[in-house]
Structure formats: C-alpha cells, structure tokens
Write an enzyme that holds these catalytic residues in place. Structure first.
Site, PDB file in Angstrom:
ATOM      1  N   THR A  45      57.423-117.397  65.741  1.00 37.70           N
ATOM      2  CA  THR A  45      57.643-117.286  64.302  1.00 37.70           C
ATOM      3  C   THR A  45      58.953-117.994  63.943  1.00 37.70           C
ATOM      4  O   THR A  45      59.786-118.227  64.825  1.00 37.70           O
ATOM      5  CB  THR A  45      57.645-115.807  63.857  1.00 37.70           C
ATOM      6  OG1 THR A  45      58.633-115.107  64.600  1.00 37.70           O
ATOM      7  CG2 THR A  45      56.279-115.166  64.083  1.00 37.70           C
ATOM      8  N   THR A  47      62.182-117.697  62.293  1.00 36.00           N
ATOM      9  CA  THR A  47      63.550-117.293  62.644  1.00 36.00           C
ATOM     10  C   THR A  47      63.662-116.988  64.129  1.00 36.00           C
ATOM     11  O   THR A  47      64.659-117.322  64.777  1.00 36.00           O
ATOM     12  CB  THR A  47      63.993-116.077  61.807  1.00 36.00           C
ATOM     13  OG1 THR A  47      63.922-116.430  60.428  1.00 36.00           O
ATOM     14  CG2 THR A  47      65.407-115.645  62.146  1.00 36.00           C
ATOM     15  N   CYS A  48      62.632-116.365  64.679  1.00 36.98           N
ATOM     16  CA  CYS A  48      62.644-116.013  66.099  1.00 36.98           C
ATOM     17  C   CYS A  48      62.747-117.261  66.974  1.00 36.98           C
ATOM     18  O   CYS A  48      63.484-117.281  67.963  1.00 36.98           O
ATOM     19  CB  CYS A  48      61.380-115.224  66.449  1.00 36.98           C
ATOM     20  SG  CYS A  48      61.114-113.785  65.396  1.00 36.98           S
ATOM     21  N   SER A  49      62.013-118.303  66.595  1.00 33.13           N
ATOM     22  CA  SER A  49      61.986-119.535  67.389  1.00 33.13           C
ATOM     23  C   SER A  49      63.146-120.475  67.094  1.00 33.13           C
ATOM     24  O   SER A  49      63.596-121.207  67.968  1.00 33.13           O
ATOM     25  CB  SER A  49      60.675-120.285  67.147  1.00 33.13           C
ATOM     26  OG  SER A  49      59.595-119.568  67.691  1.00 33.13           O
TER      27      SER A  49
END
Length: 157
Positions: A45, A47-49
């Site tokens: 996703t 922000t996660c990535s």
C-alpha cells in the site's frame, strides 16, 4: 488495546523463509529478546511501501546497534504476500510476518475495519518489546504517519 508494561498476548504469526513456512508462537518469538515490531495496514500500500517499511530497511543497522535482536514487520496479509513485499524492498534484515486471520492484531486490540479497503486490518503502529513485554507503544492516529516511523523508534531505543 495493549498498553506499555503488558505482556504480548499468545498468538501465532507466519513467515515464509527459504526453508518453507514457519509458524511463530508469540511467547517464544519474543522471549529473551529485544524486538522492534511495527505494523502496517497492508503490504504494497502507498505509505507502507513508500515510507514505513523503507525507513526500517534504511535504519536497520542503527536499530540493531542499540541492542535489538529482531526487527519485525506484521500485517494482516498472508506470509506469501509479506515475503514478496519484503523482497521488493530489499528488507532482508526485517522479519516479515503474516497475520493472515488478524488474530494477533485483534488480541492486541489494534485492529481497524477498513470496509472498502480490505476489511479488518491493523492500525499503523510500532512497539519496542523486551522479553515479551511492551516497553514502548507508538500508535498512529487514523490516516497519519508520524509516531511509528523508524527514526522515532530509533530515538526511543
């Protein structure tokens, strides 16, 4: 929700390694170790990535130099997805853990219902765990990315 000073709940997490699928029991995974555990709403996703996982990849050596035995990332995804996501981000120093049925996340009281996004997911957080006990808990407010960053965790160690 779990609080600082409390022991982690009993739960299992899965990890796909070069030797195959490994089921980790929280009581043994965190026993006699200092662990930085961070959670994301979903692998791959935005922000996660773009920021959360890469920050821990970049600072892994500095975090481990503070006496941390394991840096682990958990998400309500299966171990196959977590392994692929870790490989895509060169996260070889990060233990990529799947909480496929959200049982660990729910036991922590850190689940959220994302409805249209994917159902039950984890809130974004980071924690420092010493011998199975949460010593620092950094939970993000919805739709923010401030307190669970690798830089913040490094400062707390």
């Amino acid at each position: 929700m779990i609080e600082q000073g409390q022991a982690l709940p009993q739960a299992t997490l899965s990890e796909l390694t070069a030797d195959g699928m490994v089921t980790h029991h929280s009581d043994s995974l965190f026993a006699d170790k200092k662990v930085v555990l961070f959670a994301v709403p979903g692998a791959f996703t935005p922000t996660c990535s773009a920021a959360h996982l890469p920050g821990f990849v970049t600072l892994a050596d500095k975090i481990k130099a503070k006496g941390v035995d394991i840096i682990a990332c958990v998400s309500v995804n299966d171990a196959f997805v977590m392994k692929a996501w870790g490989e895509a981000h060169n996260a070889s120093e990060i233990m990529m853990l799947g909480d496929g049925d959200a049982s660990f996340t729910k036991a922590l009281g850190l689940e959220m219902d994302t409805e249209g996004f994917g159902g039950i997911r984890s809130q974004r957080y980071a924690m420092i765990v010493d011998n199975g006990v949460v010593t620092t808990l950094l939970v993000e407010a919805p739709k923010t990315f401030e307190v669970s960053k690798a830089e913040v965790v490094l400062e707390k160690l």
